[in-house]
Design a protein around this motif. Sequence first.
Motif, PDB file in Angstrom:
ATOM      1  N   PHE A 606     -56.135  47.758 -27.043  1.00  0.00           N
ATOM      2  CA  PHE A 606     -56.050  47.853 -25.658  1.00  0.00           C
ATOM      3  C   PHE A 606     -57.635  48.093 -25.061  1.00  0.00           C
ATOM      4  O   PHE A 606     -58.196  49.051 -25.410  1.00  0.00           O
ATOM      5  CB  PHE A 606     -55.299  49.273 -25.285  1.00  0.00           C
ATOM      6  N   LEU A 607     -58.278  47.171 -24.354  1.00  0.00           N
ATOM      7  CA  LEU A 607     -59.481  47.117 -24.112  1.00  0.00           C
ATOM      8  C   LEU A 607     -59.363  47.427 -22.752  1.00  0.00           C
ATOM      9  O   LEU A 607     -58.889  46.637 -21.718  1.00  0.00           O
ATOM     10  CB  LEU A 607     -60.031  45.659 -24.182  1.00  0.00           C
ATOM     11  N   THR A 608     -59.994  48.594 -22.196  1.00  0.00           N
ATOM     12  CA  THR A 608     -59.885  49.006 -20.880  1.00  0.00           C
ATOM     13  C   THR A 608     -61.210  49.770 -20.414  1.00  0.00           C
ATOM     14  O   THR A 608     -62.342  49.949 -21.195  1.00  0.00           O
ATOM     15  CB  THR A 608     -58.900  50.130 -20.667  1.00  0.00           C
ATOM     16  N   CYS A 609     -61.251  50.219 -19.391  1.00  0.00           N
ATOM     17  CA  CYS A 609     -62.445  50.634 -18.668  1.00  0.00           C
ATOM     18  C   CYS A 609     -62.644  52.199 -19.168  1.00  0.00           C
ATOM     19  O   CYS A 609     -61.749  52.981 -19.297  1.00  0.00           O
ATOM     20  CB  CYS A 609     -62.366  50.500 -17.005  1.00  0.00           C
ATOM     21  N   ALA A 610     -64.056  52.588 -19.005  1.00  0.00           N
ATOM     22  CA  ALA A 610     -64.123  54.085 -19.372  1.00  0.00           C
ATOM     23  C   ALA A 610     -64.186  54.985 -18.316  1.00  0.00           C
ATOM     24  O   ALA A 610     -64.311  56.098 -18.324  1.00  0.00           O
ATOM     25  CB  ALA A 610     -65.685  53.959 -19.980  1.00  0.00           C
ATOM     26  N   VAL A 615     -56.178  57.055 -18.055  1.00  0.00           N
ATOM     27  CA  VAL A 615     -55.580  57.767 -19.147  1.00  0.00           C
ATOM     28  C   VAL A 615     -54.454  56.847 -19.739  1.00  0.00           C
ATOM     29  O   VAL A 615     -53.593  56.698 -19.739  1.00  0.00           O
ATOM     30  CB  VAL A 615     -54.797  59.309 -18.773  1.00  0.00           C
ATOM     31  N   THR A 616     -55.141  56.211 -20.991  1.00  0.00           N
ATOM     32  CA  THR A 616     -54.379  55.200 -21.522  1.00  0.00           C
ATOM     33  C   THR A 616     -53.115  55.774 -22.201  1.00  0.00           C
ATOM     34  O   THR A 616     -51.740  55.100 -21.797  1.00  0.00           O
ATOM     35  CB  THR A 616     -55.188  54.442 -22.658  1.00  0.00           C
ATOM     36  N   SER A 617     -53.160  56.875 -22.855  1.00  0.00           N
ATOM     37  CA  SER A 617     -51.856  57.241 -23.217  1.00  0.00           C
ATOM     38  C   SER A 617     -50.572  57.634 -22.270  1.00  0.00           C
ATOM     39  O   SER A 617     -49.581  57.618 -22.476  1.00  0.00           O
ATOM     40  CB  SER A 617     -51.927  58.559 -24.135  1.00  0.00           C
ATOM     41  N   MET A 618     -51.288  58.126 -21.060  1.00  0.00           N
ATOM     42  CA  MET A 618     -50.263  58.333 -19.883  1.00  0.00           C
ATOM     43  C   MET A 618     -49.770  57.106 -19.409  1.00  0.00           C
ATOM     44  O   MET A 618     -48.269  56.867 -19.187  1.00  0.00           O
ATOM     45  CB  MET A 618     -50.962  58.987 -18.813  1.00  0.00           C
ATOM     46  N   ILE A 619     -50.306  55.957 -19.151  1.00  0.00           N
ATOM     47  CA  ILE A 619     -49.957  54.673 -18.598  1.00  0.00           C
ATOM     48  C   ILE A 619     -49.225  53.755 -19.391  1.00  0.00           C
ATOM     49  O   ILE A 619     -48.469  53.050 -18.858  1.00  0.00           O
ATOM     50  CB  ILE A 619     -51.244  54.226 -17.694  1.00  0.00           C
ATOM     51  N   PRO A 624     -50.370  58.776 -30.939  1.00  0.00           N
ATOM     52  CA  PRO A 624     -51.021  58.491 -31.924  1.00  0.00           C
ATOM     53  C   PRO A 624     -50.828  57.312 -33.029  1.00  0.00           C
ATOM     54  O   PRO A 624     -49.422  57.318 -33.321  1.00  0.00           O
ATOM     55  CB  PRO A 624     -51.057  59.957 -32.936  1.00  0.00           C
ATOM     56  N   GLY A 625     -51.517  56.623 -33.090  1.00  0.00           N
ATOM     57  CA  GLY A 625     -51.311  55.216 -34.149  1.00  0.00           C
ATOM     58  C   GLY A 625     -50.695  54.391 -33.410  1.00  0.00           C
ATOM     59  O   GLY A 625     -50.556  53.225 -33.893  1.00  0.00           O
ATOM     60  N   ASP A 626     -50.451  54.151 -31.982  1.00  0.00           N
ATOM     61  CA  ASP A 626     -49.963  53.166 -31.261  1.00  0.00           C
ATOM     62  C   ASP A 626     -51.109  52.216 -30.821  1.00  0.00           C
ATOM     63  O   ASP A 626     -50.810  50.900 -31.124  1.00  0.00           O
ATOM     64  CB  ASP A 626     -49.089  53.647 -29.947  1.00  0.00           C
ATOM     65  N   LEU A 627     -52.149  52.672 -30.106  1.00  0.00           N
ATOM     66  CA  LEU A 627     -53.073  51.577 -29.497  1.00  0.00           C
ATOM     67  C   LEU A 627     -54.188  51.650 -30.515  1.00  0.00           C
ATOM     68  O   LEU A 627     -54.706  52.932 -30.629  1.00  0.00           O
ATOM     69  CB  LEU A 627     -53.254  52.040 -28.085  1.00  0.00           C
ATOM     70  N   PHE A 628     -55.158  50.621 -30.584  1.00  0.00           N
ATOM     71  CA  PHE A 628     -56.608  50.666 -30.850  1.00  0.00           C
ATOM     72  C   PHE A 628     -57.291  50.397 -29.779  1.00  0.00           C
ATOM     73  O   PHE A 628     -57.254  49.293 -29.040  1.00  0.00           O
ATOM     74  CB  PHE A 628     -56.723  49.618 -32.114  1.00  0.00           C
ATOM     75  N   THR A 629     -57.705  51.626 -29.288  1.00  0.00           N
ATOM     76  CA  THR A 629     -58.487  51.419 -27.921  1.00  0.00           C
ATOM     77  C   THR A 629     -59.872  51.227 -27.848  1.00  0.00           C
ATOM     78  O   THR A 629     -60.667  51.920 -28.625  1.00  0.00           O
ATOM     79  CB  THR A 629     -58.277  52.744 -27.127  1.00  0.00           C
ATOM     80  N   THR A 666     -54.421  43.660 -25.056  1.00  0.00           N
ATOM     81  CA  THR A 666     -54.160  43.906 -23.838  1.00  0.00           C
ATOM     82  C   THR A 666     -55.590  44.285 -23.065  1.00  0.00           C
ATOM     83  O   THR A 666     -56.307  45.317 -23.441  1.00  0.00           O
ATOM     84  CB  THR A 666     -53.563  44.941 -23.300  1.00  0.00           C
ATOM     85  N   VAL A 667     -56.259  43.641 -21.779  1.00  0.00           N
ATOM     86  CA  VAL A 667     -57.203  43.822 -21.269  1.00  0.00           C
ATOM     87  C   VAL A 667     -56.796  44.420 -19.925  1.00  0.00           C
ATOM     88  O   VAL A 667     -55.840  43.792 -19.051  1.00  0.00           O
ATOM     89  CB  VAL A 667     -58.018  42.534 -20.818  1.00  0.00           C
TER      90      VAL A 667
END
Length: 793
Positions: A606-610, A615-619, A624-629, A666-667
């Motif tokens: 999961f590649l996203t903005c800083a 909040v990646t976990s929220m959206i 834990p363990g689901d996304l490599f961010t 995912t971007v």
Amino acid sequence: MPATPSPTSPPPTKGLPAGLQADLSASVAVFLISLPLSLGIALATGAPLQAGLVAAAAGGIVAARLGGTPLQVSGPATGLTVVTAELIQHYGWRTTCAITVLAGLCQLGLAALRTARSALMVSPAIVHGMLAGVGVTIALAQLHIVLGGTPQSSALANVRGLPDQLADLHPAALGVSVLTLAVLLCWPRLPGRAGRNLRKVPAALAAVVVATACAALAGLTLPRVDLPSWRSHALPELPEGPVLGIIAAVLTITLVGSVESLLSAVATDKLIATQRGTQGRPARADLNRELRGQGAANIVSGALGGLPVAGGAVRSMANVKAGAVSRRSVMLHGLWILLAAGLLVPALDLIPLAALAALVMAVGVQMVSATHLRTVTRHREILVYATTIVAVVLGGVLEGVAIGIAMAVALALHRLARTRITVEQLDSGVHRVWARGQLTFLAVPRLSRVLNQIPHHGHAVIELDGSFMDHAAYETLQDWQDSHLAHGGSLEVTGRSGARIAEAEQAQRAERSAQRGDHQCCRPWTPWQNHCDHRGTVARTDPAAAESPAAPPAPTPAPVPQAGPRGRGAGQLANGISAFQRDTAPHVREELARLAREGQRPSQLFLTCADSRLVTSMITASGPGDLFTVRNVGNLVPLPGAESTDDSVAAAIEYAVDVLQVDSITVCGHSGCGAMQALLSSAPGVPMTPLRRWLRHGLPSLERMASRHHAWARISGRLPADAVEQLCLTNVVQQLEHLRAHESVARRLAEGTLELHGMYFHVGEAQAYLLSEGEDFFDCRVFDTVGAGALRG
């Protein structure tokens, strides 16, 4: 990438596929363990010895074919040994078979109602205590056979009869039993190369074979296995006896057998996860299907005159460790049991009953697990565990489980009612009240007594270290707070339960605003919202003063002493860490410990903005363990070999794609992105800074947006609101193109083992959109719940 064979799988041989050969080898290993164990469990219950073989075959073939845990091995239920023995004594063997059939029908009904997960609701301390109690009962009964005697009807009778049995030892039976136990214990520790080869034979089989051979060579006269002709095999009959007793027996076998099978299925899943990578791993357990398979196996076993069937952890673990890859290994093991029951009867008739009794006694002792004991002690459940063991040994399985549940409920109520409330006066004159535990009506007298000790004009700090406050405690604290503020005092309420007070005050103000016609919005994530609104302090001033602009300000609270010099940010950080350790860590500790043992296996990069608002976990509803961010300014993916490239993003992509073997990338862009605003407002001749050098990787997005060869992206059927939003959307599309230029990504895309997704999060609307490719442009569609599940993986 080509699949790599599991390290536990044997090398493929000519003529057989690798998977089939692994299953064949594992089936033989499980058969060699299951055969003596099935005979021993039948001996322990007092059923015909053939009943154990029938149950093993039914569990191996029917439960494996229809069940939902591919590598779980089912057979005679160890946890039902005591129950089955009691049923045989009360109702006879043929009625017990009919009860087994009825229990199987009940399991089918529970599976149809999809209640399998509910069986896991029982406290592990009760389940482990039940199994330990059954193990103690089995060991006491088999000890009499080991000593050459006959077991009594109950555990207490077996204990009382031990002195007489010790006074009347049978040396031959005792010698065979001791030899069996010695081989059983020493076999896994045989040294050297020869020992390594011998250890391939299961210890249980080796112990029984050695004891049988020694007894035959020595010419010992001992009771031996007696398998009657299949022509005289007893089949079920219509149940005879009290209706309530029959119903209780059916429910007992249904519940105990179901819980034992489902817990074994979960344990088998965990073992597979710890020992195998993602390659060649069977599907995760479907518990409702597993319950359906167990019900069908019990129907077949009971109808053919077999013991009750349940999944067995010992046999299942042996199957996994032997390298099985599919349910074929379990079904083949059932086939070998059938062949042995028909062809190996002369050899089985040579086995001394003392050898089987020693084997089953060892199994019973192993059911009192030191690991389980440490676990329940660490979680302060030792009282429930011990009570269940004693109740099962003295009263039976059903009675023991019921008493264990009652003890667990009583312990939970005791913890809920136990609250420590203390008050101390600090050197600065501040009164600190600390309430540890849940604030319920039972704690109101103590809370009121402590609060009344605080002077009217003083400053108080109330720390609520708990997660629940009922209405009575809230009213008591609120009334005292109003009175304290009215008399000129000041106070500060902190802690998780303090958030409850602030939330209630906000609700009251909102309700009054709604009555005046003002807008009232919903308040999701109230603990987090309260944290953001109050910065760790929940209630500082009189709420009435806060509502009325004309009201005078509340007295300024005295400073609370700190452990050392610490700024506002450090204090907020420390408070957040404290809240995590107190409220969140207990809930995630077990899952994080599993991830620490097994390593991370995320399904997505999961590649996203800083941006702090993203909040990646929220959206993504991930944990834990689901996304490599990967987060960076502008969610940019530098092209390979680009000028001033940043290898950190490329390294993360390579690691996720080649090492972690993620299924998708995912971007995710977002509205109001500051990086995109900086790109639009950039002017030539401005000095290069690290930020501007980094943003040069976003220039292709600017060019794409200005190009006439690319259609503008739409968001939910409409054009973007402004140029910034258009660039945010275009940037997501462009970064997906950059991803395809990376060698590892291109290779996996060509293999069809990787997917790319674009995503856009509108911060102001709190709405996520998934970018789906159309004929000539990307159309942003609303990201619904189905899409969210797919994104999370």
